[in-house]
Design a protein around this motif. Structure first.
Motif, PDB file in Angstrom:
ATOM      1  N   PHE A   1       0.854  -1.194   0.000  1.00  0.00           N
ATOM      2  CA  PHE A   1       0.000   0.000   0.000  1.00  0.00           C
ATOM      3  C   PHE A   1       0.886   1.239   0.000  1.00  0.00           C
ATOM      4  CE2 PHE A   1      -3.058   3.089   1.317  1.00  0.00           C
ATOM      5  CZ  PHE A   1      -4.327   2.544   1.142  1.00  0.00           C
TER       6      PHE A   1
ATOM      7  N   PHE B   1       0.621   5.363   0.433  1.00  0.00           N
ATOM      8  CA  PHE B   1      -0.332   6.347   0.943  1.00  0.00           C
ATOM      9  C   PHE B   1      -0.156   7.714   0.283  1.00  0.00           C
ATOM     10  CE2 PHE B   1       0.352   3.262   4.280  1.00  0.00           C
ATOM     11  CZ  PHE B   1      -0.896   3.071   4.845  1.00  0.00           C
TER      12      PHE B   1
ATOM     13  N   ASN C   1       3.541   8.663   4.766  1.00  0.00           N
ATOM     14  CA  ASN C   1       3.594   7.943   6.046  1.00  0.00           C
ATOM     15  C   ASN C   1       4.904   7.198   6.258  1.00  0.00           C
ATOM     16  OD1 ASN C   1       1.043   8.865   6.405  1.00  0.00           O
ATOM     17  ND2 ASN C   1       0.010   6.910   6.207  1.00  0.00           N
ATOM     18  N   LEU C   2       6.001   7.842   5.882  1.00  0.00           N
ATOM     19  CA  LEU C   2       7.298   7.259   6.234  1.00  0.00           C
ATOM     20  C   LEU C   2       7.499   7.399   7.740  1.00  0.00           C
ATOM     21  CD1 LEU C   2       9.680   8.516   3.405  1.00  0.00           C
ATOM     22  CD2 LEU C   2       8.498   6.319   3.613  1.00  0.00           C
ATOM     23  N   PHE C   3       8.375   6.573   8.282  1.00  0.00           N
ATOM     24  CA  PHE C   3       8.674   6.655   9.712  1.00  0.00           C
ATOM     25  C   PHE C   3       9.767   7.706   9.909  1.00  0.00           C
ATOM     26  CE2 PHE C   3       7.624   2.047   8.917  1.00  0.00           C
ATOM     27  CZ  PHE C   3       6.268   2.228   9.181  1.00  0.00           C
TER      28      PHE C   3
ATOM     29  N   MET D   1      13.427   7.048  11.297  1.00  0.00           N
ATOM     30  CA  MET D   1      14.276   6.037  10.660  1.00  0.00           C
ATOM     31  C   MET D   1      14.815   6.584   9.337  1.00  0.00           C
ATOM     32  SD  MET D   1      12.060   2.573  11.013  1.00  0.00           S
ATOM     33  CE  MET D   1      11.241   2.137  12.543  1.00  0.00           C
TER      34      MET D   1
ATOM     35  N   LEU E   1      12.544  -2.340   7.554  1.00  0.00           N
ATOM     36  CA  LEU E   1      11.847  -2.676   8.802  1.00  0.00           C
ATOM     37  C   LEU E   1      10.984  -3.940   8.691  1.00  0.00           C
ATOM     38  CD1 LEU E   1      11.019  -1.825  11.750  1.00  0.00           C
ATOM     39  CD2 LEU E   1       9.036  -0.742  10.702  1.00  0.00           C
ATOM     40  N   ALA E   2      10.124  -3.971   7.689  1.00  0.00           N
ATOM     41  CA  ALA E   2       9.204  -5.106   7.589  1.00  0.00           C
ATOM     42  C   ALA E   2       9.934  -6.389   7.197  1.00  0.00           C
ATOM     43  CB  ALA E   2       8.088  -4.805   6.587  1.00  0.00           C
TER      44      ALA E   2
ATOM     45  N   ARG F   1      11.142  -7.357  10.706  1.00  0.00           N
ATOM     46  CA  ARG F   1      10.125  -7.616  11.733  1.00  0.00           C
ATOM     47  C   ARG F   1       9.010  -8.550  11.285  1.00  0.00           C
ATOM     48  NH1 ARG F   1      13.003  -6.306  15.077  1.00  0.00           N
ATOM     49  NH2 ARG F   1      13.331  -4.279  16.050  1.00  0.00           N
ATOM     50  N   VAL F   2       8.750  -8.582   9.980  1.00  0.00           N
ATOM     51  CA  VAL F   2       7.655  -9.433   9.493  1.00  0.00           C
ATOM     52  C   VAL F   2       8.205 -10.697   8.848  1.00  0.00           C
ATOM     53  CG1 VAL F   2       5.638  -9.569   7.988  1.00  0.00           C
ATOM     54  CG2 VAL F   2       6.196  -7.415   9.142  1.00  0.00           C
TER      55      VAL F   2
ATOM     56  N   ARG G   1       9.476   0.799  -0.051  1.00  0.00           N
ATOM     57  CA  ARG G   1       9.136   0.111   1.195  1.00  0.00           C
ATOM     58  C   ARG G   1       8.045  -0.935   0.963  1.00  0.00           C
ATOM     59  NH1 ARG G   1       6.866   3.733   6.156  1.00  0.00           N
ATOM     60  NH2 ARG G   1       5.088   3.922   4.759  1.00  0.00           N
ATOM     61  N   ALA G   2       7.084  -0.602   0.105  1.00  0.00           N
ATOM     62  CA  ALA G   2       6.010  -1.563  -0.187  1.00  0.00           C
ATOM     63  C   ALA G   2       6.506  -2.656  -1.130  1.00  0.00           C
ATOM     64  CB  ALA G   2       4.809  -0.832  -0.786  1.00  0.00           C
TER      65      ALA G   2
ATOM     66  N   LEU H   1       8.753  -6.030  -0.260  1.00  0.00           N
ATOM     67  CA  LEU H   1       8.109  -7.242   0.267  1.00  0.00           C
ATOM     68  C   LEU H   1       7.525  -8.101  -0.855  1.00  0.00           C
ATOM     69  CD1 LEU H   1       6.331  -5.488   3.272  1.00  0.00           C
ATOM     70  CD2 LEU H   1       8.311  -6.995   3.392  1.00  0.00           C
TER      71      LEU H   1
END
Lengths: 223, 270
Positions: B108, B110, B114-116, B119, B127-128, B131-132, B176-177, B180
């Motif tokens: 997704f 946005f 909506n970046l962090f 970081m 990150l994902a 963590r994922v 970032r999307a 993955l």
């Protein structure tokens, strides 16, 4: 013996008292920071049931005097077989009381992280715990450091209450010395100077942090 | 109105990457999606256009389970979740696991990036993975670096979001999307928050992604020219329903519905 010579002669007792005050404040703050964060997270996530308990916890500890809580921990709990050392009672009492305050500071910090940050974490497939730990809490923490700092200073001063449950921190030590030497004026003046000379610089630090946090917010808004 | 789950139309055919079945969503009194059904084939590029408030972003947000519909089903690949009367009887826990699984197949992007902010670009992207996907730090960093190079930001790995332009931030968000490797990418008005001169670089990245291969894309956009060039199918939405859909040539060249014509005329006069 002159006043100065007398005060010099009790320096090691006073230093010992200061160490205990600082230890109690440090350990109490560690409890307040940990428990407060847990309470705030429960409230922000609106976990059914637990959230109401957390709300009551905050209400209860914010609306009863620390002194009364300390008496209960120290004199009432032993009647039910729970005996804690005076120092432990003091630390837990301070920590629990202040966790109710830090919880509200944390909550304000957590709630000001934009919803888009939660959504971005969710969209990446992160679970709630990972979103909190990696994304939300680090962002919530910075702007609330001054608020937490203020409570650290309050706790440092409120640690004087621990003397009523026989913890020989600064005030307890001073009272004990005064009771035998009757040098109340000299001892309590020194006591005031010690509290002030630690609290005031700390509060200046907090003000600097506040200003820096405000600047950070402005920068964040501009970007 | 369909209420018995058994009366559902046959599940979306094989090869469907995303499907919404009779999805109802309201915010308070306002109906945002009015029993919307939509199937996107695997590899298909669909552009959704329409006036603001037409519910087009909500379609994407429902697929990502960022919104909870009152009723309906969302399919992604072979998985689906139901809502309201279509909801299964799974526990809260198993349902969360399903949502996580569903999200794993979807990326997704946005409108507001909506970046962090705490970081670097590299950590935003890795990150994902860590963590994922449970990939170790070194490998995750290497993959993230590769993804950032793909969007032309190989020299900005250590930059924080506030040090990047809007266009660069949005490209980090795309990386970032994409890192993955989702089966489906959802783009939610990704150029609406950008200064006009930065729109091109972001659209360019998306166009390249679309050309590379079989990724399914659903793109909500106000950029009509972009929609015309990238989409296999264009959907015009209004008031929570699909008014008209078809090939870009037909929707932009010869729309049938009056409301579609009105909308396109209004947009072209802007």
């Amino acid at each position: 013996m002159g006043t100065a010579a007398y005060l010099w002669s009790v320096r090691s007792q006073m230093a010992q008292g200061l160490v205990i005050t600082l230890e109690a404040t440090g350990a109490g703050m560690a409890i307040a920071l940990t428990v407060g964060l847990g309470i705030a997270v429960i409230r922000v996530l609106k976990l059914p049931g637990l959230s109401q308990v957390a709300r009551f916890y905050i209400l209860f500890f914010r609306n009863t005097p620390l002194l009364v809580q300390l008496y209960v921990w120290y004199y009432v709990l032993p009647q039910y077989g729970i005996v804690l050392s005076a120092f432990l009672v003091g630390v837990v009492g301070l920590g629990i009381q202040f966790s109710a305050y830090t919880a509200e500071v944390y909550r304000a910090g957590l709630e000001q992280v934009p919803r888009g940050q939660w959504e971005a974490g969710s969209a990446l497939g992160l679970r709630t715990a990972a979103i909190l730990r990696s994304i939300i809490i680090p962002q919530a923490f910075r702007p609330i450091v001054p608020g937490l700092g203020n409570y650290l200073i309050s706790m440092f001063k409120d640690s004087a209450y621990l003397s009523v449950v026989t913890v020989f921190e600064l005030l307890g030590t001073t009272e004990q010395l005064a009771a035998s030497s009757f040098r109340y004026t000299a001892l309590f003046t020194l006591l005031g100077v010690i509290y002030f000379s630690l609290s005031y610089p700390a509060s200046v630090c907090v003000r600097v942090l506040e200003r820096r946090a405000a600047r950070g917010r402005q920068n964040a808004l501009r970007s | 109105m369909l209420s018995d789950p058994n009366t559902f139309t046959s599940p979306p055919g094989r090869g469907a990457a995303v499907a919404l079945e009779d999805v109802h969503k309201r915010y308070g009194e306002k109906v945002v999606l009015d029993g919307l059904s939509l199937t996107v084939a695997s590899g298909e590029k669909v552009a959704i256009i329409g006036p603001s408030g037409s519910g087009k972003s909500t379609v994407l947000r429902c697929v990502m389970a960022l919104e909870e519909p009152e009723k309906g089903r969302i399919h992604v690949g072979d998985n689906w979740i139901g809502f309201g009367s279509d909801r299964g009887d799974g526990s809260r826990r198993s349902r969360n696991a399903e949502i996580i699984k569903l999200r794993g197949a979807v990326g997704f992007v946005f409108q507001q990036f909506n970046l962090f902010p705490h970081m670097t670009a590299l950590r935003n992207v890795s990150l994902a993975l860590r963590r994922v996907r449970g990939i170790n730090g070194t490998d995750a960093a290497a993959l993230a670096e590769g993804a950032l190079r793909e969007v032309g930001l190989g020299d900005k790995l250590a930059a924080y979001p506030q040090q990047l332009s809007g266009g660069e931030q949005q490209r980090v968000a795309i990386a970032r999307a994409c890192v993955l490797q989702p089966q489906v990418m959802l783009f939610d008005e990704v150029t609406s928050a950008l200064d006009p001169e930065l729109v091109g670089e972001v659209l360019g990245v998306i166009r390249r992604l679309a050309e590379v291969g079989g990724m399914t894309m659903v793109i909500v956009t106000h950029e009509m020219e972009f929609a015309r060039r990238i989409a296999d199918r264009v959907i015009f939405m209004e008031k929570g329903s699909i008014v008209e859909e078809g090939s870009p040539e037909r929707i932009f060249g010869d729309p049938i519905e009056v409301r579609t014509r009105q909308f396109l005329r209004a947009v072209s006069e802007r």
